[in-house]
Motif scaffolding. Structure first.
Motif, PDB file in Angstrom:
ATOM      1  N   ALA A  38      -4.474  24.112  15.045  1.00 22.19           N
ATOM      2  CA  ALA A  38      -5.756  24.756  15.364  1.00 22.19           C
ATOM      3  C   ALA A  38      -5.508  26.027  16.173  1.00 22.19           C
ATOM      4  N   GLY A  39      -6.169  27.092  15.751  1.00 19.88           N
ATOM      5  CA  GLY A  39      -6.082  28.354  16.457  1.00 19.88           C
ATOM      6  C   GLY A  39      -4.871  29.201  16.132  1.00 19.88           C
ATOM      7  N   SER A  40      -3.922  28.683  15.358  1.00 22.01           N
ATOM      8  CA  SER A  40      -2.714  29.454  15.064  1.00 22.01           C
ATOM      9  C   SER A  40      -2.943  30.403  13.888  1.00 22.01           C
ATOM     10  N   PRO A  41      -2.145  31.483  13.817  1.00 22.24           N
ATOM     11  CA  PRO A  41      -2.256  32.408  12.688  1.00 22.24           C
ATOM     12  C   PRO A  41      -1.471  31.894  11.483  1.00 22.24           C
ATOM     13  N   ASP A  42      -1.851  32.358  10.314  1.00 22.00           N
ATOM     14  CA  ASP A  42      -1.140  32.034   9.074  1.00 22.00           C
ATOM     15  C   ASP A  42      -0.383  33.291   8.641  1.00 22.00           C
TER      16      ASP A  42
END
Length: 105
Positions: A38-42
């Motif tokens: 959750a909240g991390s970039p791809d």
């Protein structure tokens, strides 16, 4: 026959400290587990293969080309080869099975 358990794949992926674990590679396809918290970039870039995402758990949005939709457990998304795509607005830890055809290079 090859059989895989999602909990075992997740443990192996986490032990290798990577977001992606390829766990099957055959002549015409490969299969992996992709994890984004959750909240991390791809950070992914377009791939040279067609791919199918099956969301095993979590919630997020995905943009494929110019289209955006929300995904959650049970969602299936097809992404044609070479098309920019990215998960974003990840509100619950995302675990996605990824099928590449032909196999990921």
């Amino acid at each position: 026959m090859k059989v895989f358990r999602l909990d075992e794949l997740e443990a192996e992926r986490a032990a290798n400290e990577g977001a992606y674990l390829q766990f099957l590679r055959e002549r015409n396809m490969s299969l992996g587990l992709y994890a984004l918290d959750a909240g991390s970039p791809d950070p992914q870039q377009p791939h040279g293969q067609d791919e199918v995402y099956f969301v095993a758990s979590g919630r997020a949005s995905i943009t494929v080309g110019d289209e955006t939709t929300q995904v959650a457990r049970g969602s299936v998304v097809y992404v044609p080869a070479g098309v920019p795509h990215r998960f974003h607005h990840i509100t619950e830890d995302l675990r996605v099975l990824v099928v590449f055809s032909p196999p990921e290079a």
